[in-house]
Scaffold this motif. Structure first.
Motif, PDB file in Angstrom:
ATOM      1  N   GLN A  39      -7.029  -7.728   0.219  1.00 35.04           N
ATOM      2  CA  GLN A  39      -5.725  -7.071   0.283  1.00 35.04           C
ATOM      3  C   GLN A  39      -5.257  -6.951   1.737  1.00 35.04           C
ATOM      4  O   GLN A  39      -4.056  -7.028   2.014  1.00 35.04           O
ATOM      5  N   GLN A  65      -9.586 -11.482  -4.909  1.00 30.41           N
ATOM      6  CA  GLN A  65      -9.671 -10.058  -4.593  1.00 30.41           C
ATOM      7  C   GLN A  65     -10.360  -9.244  -5.686  1.00 30.41           C
ATOM      8  O   GLN A  65     -11.098  -8.294  -5.391  1.00 30.41           O
ATOM      9  N   ARG A  77       0.824  -1.211   0.000  1.00 29.75           N
ATOM     10  CA  ARG A  77       0.000   0.000   0.000  1.00 29.75           C
ATOM     11  C   ARG A  77       0.856   1.258   0.000  1.00 29.75           C
ATOM     12  O   ARG A  77       0.606   2.195  -0.772  1.00 29.75           O
ATOM     13  N   ARG A  92     -10.472  -4.652  -0.992  1.00 29.51           N
ATOM     14  CA  ARG A  92      -9.689  -4.215   0.165  1.00 29.51           C
ATOM     15  C   ARG A  92      -9.632  -5.280   1.263  1.00 29.51           C
ATOM     16  O   ARG A  92      -8.645  -5.383   1.986  1.00 29.51           O
ATOM     17  N   ASP A 126      -4.342   2.714  -6.179  1.00 29.38           N
ATOM     18  CA  ASP A 126      -4.925   1.388  -6.395  1.00 29.38           C
ATOM     19  C   ASP A 126      -4.249   0.692  -7.569  1.00 29.38           C
ATOM     20  O   ASP A 126      -4.027  -0.529  -7.536  1.00 29.38           O
TER      21      ASP A 126
END
Length: 406
Positions: free
Chosen positions: A118, A105, A35, A115, A41
């Motif tokens: 993730q 995902q 991240r 998310r 993204d």
């Protein structure tokens, strides 16, 4: 080819698999920082698609490592994997979450949202290296278990005591020769601060390797530029934890074995003596450390804006750092087992500690597996071939638009 040679040979093979596993934790390391490294993204997806092509190698090596331990040193397998099962189950659970998260995902119908998965990848990226590093630390710090081999000789009528299991009402009794000394079943190791020190050292090493891999594998200038700062931020704590633990190991009392009687006793500076007695392991260890530092320095000192690089910095940092990781971990694992050392010490009962002599398979089994191990170079050649094919083209933004992207 004596029994002693076979024991040391299979200790080497298992240690090599463990060292390769630590290197392959770069997948977890990159995911733990995805991240902040990817920022957007789109950038995060680039990182996940880079590591997603390699996670099978890590998981397969973990399973192979456990299988090799089971075949060559079954008493360790039954004692550690059977006794410390909460620790190992937690490790395996995070790896299962990783596999599921990669596949689901971005699938249509994912009602949990990308998310959520993730987050699971990040969780695996943190807990996987941390707990595996802690498990390795128990080879030096010890674990709370007791081994009573005499249980195999007890009659079926001696059914009293906690060391027996009665699987069904028919009265069939299975003797258990090893059991954990408390109800935590492995989680108690995390209460030892030195176990956590090595765990965090492996965690930050995995991050370093992950960042180095992504910087080499992803064709994105934003990720590469952010990679340097993230690399430095992981290198500093890694060096602090790693140096602290190495100094601790070299100065601590170790678990020595009398080769004549098999009696286990505490020897001051045992692991320092091991490195001095087995000077070749010390050389491998030092070369490995230098290669890791070289790999890190290669990327930190590389000028990304310059088209002309010194030959010292043309090699991607992941390769010297990766090779150095394998050599360093291999030397540490062998130092914990060779030279008449108990590689899995017991803090509950010193004489229950496991050595390569008292925990190995029969000579017939080790000899048979020795010939089977000749297939390993062919397997490694196939892995290298597949790796080169997978990495033939760097990951870019077009890559995440196809139907097979994670």
């Amino acid at each position: 080819m004596t029994y002693d040679f076979l024991q040391h040979y299979w200790c080497f093979i298992v240690s090599l698999l463990g060292a390769l596993l630590v290197f392959l934790l770069f997948v977890q390391g990159a995911n733990s920082v995805a991240r902040s490294l990817g920022k957007t993204d789109e950038g995060v997806r680039l990182i996940y698609n880079s590591t997603g092509r390699k996670w099978e190698f890590t998981f397969t090596t973990l399973v192979t490592f456990g299988g090799a331990f089971f075949a060559s040193f079954p008493l360790f397998y039954s004692t550690s994997f059977g006794g410390a099962y909460w620790l190992w189950m937690l490790i395996l659970f995070t790896f299962v979450l990783q596999a599921v998260s990669y596949e689901f995902q971005n699938k249509i119908g994912n009602f949990l949202g990308p998310r959520t998965f993730q987050f699971f990848l990040t969780l695996n990226g943190i807990l996987g290296p941390l707990l595996l590093g802690g498990a390795v630390a128990t080879f030096f710090e010890g674990s709370n278990f007791i081994v009573v081999k005499d249980n195999l000789l007890n009659t079926p009528f001696a059914v009293e005591g906690p060391l027996f299991e009665v699987p069904d009402p028919t009265g069939v009794i299975t003797p258990v020769i090893s059991h954990w000394g408390n109800a935590s079943h492995g989680l108690d190791a995390l209460l030892n601060p030195w176990v956590l020190v090595l765990g965090f050292a492996v965690f930050f090493l995995a991050r370093i390797l992950g960042i180095l891999y992504v910087m080499n594998n992803v064709n994105d200038e934003g990720i590469r530029s952010r990679g340097k700062s993230r690399l430095l931020a992981s290198t500093v704590p890694f060096l602090v934890f790693f140096v602290a633990y190495v100094v601790h190991v070299l100065l601590k009392d170790g678990y020595a074995v009398d080769p004549a009687t098999g009696v286990i006793f505490m020897e001051p500076f045992k692991y320092l003596h091991n490195f001095l007695d087995m000077w070749y392991l010390l050389i491998i260890f030092l070369v490995g450390v230098v290669l890791v530092l070289w790999g890190i320095g290669t990327e930190l000192l590389r000028d990304s804006q310059s088209s002309t690089h010194s030959s010292l910095f043309t090699c991607p940092g992941i390769w010297p750092a990766g090779i150095g990781t394998v050599l360093t971990v291999l030397a540490l694992l062998l130092c914990s087992a060779w030279n008449n050392t108990a590689y899995y010490p017991s803090t509950a009962d010193l004489q229950s500690s496991l050595t390569i002599a008292n925990s190995c398979s029969s000579e017939f089994t080790l000899r048979t597996m020795f010939y089977v191990s000749f297939m390993v170079p062919f397997v490694l050649a196939y892995i290298i071939y597949c790796w080169r094919k997978i990495d033939a083209k760097k990951i870019d933004k077009e890559e995440i638009l196809n139907d097979h992207a994670y």
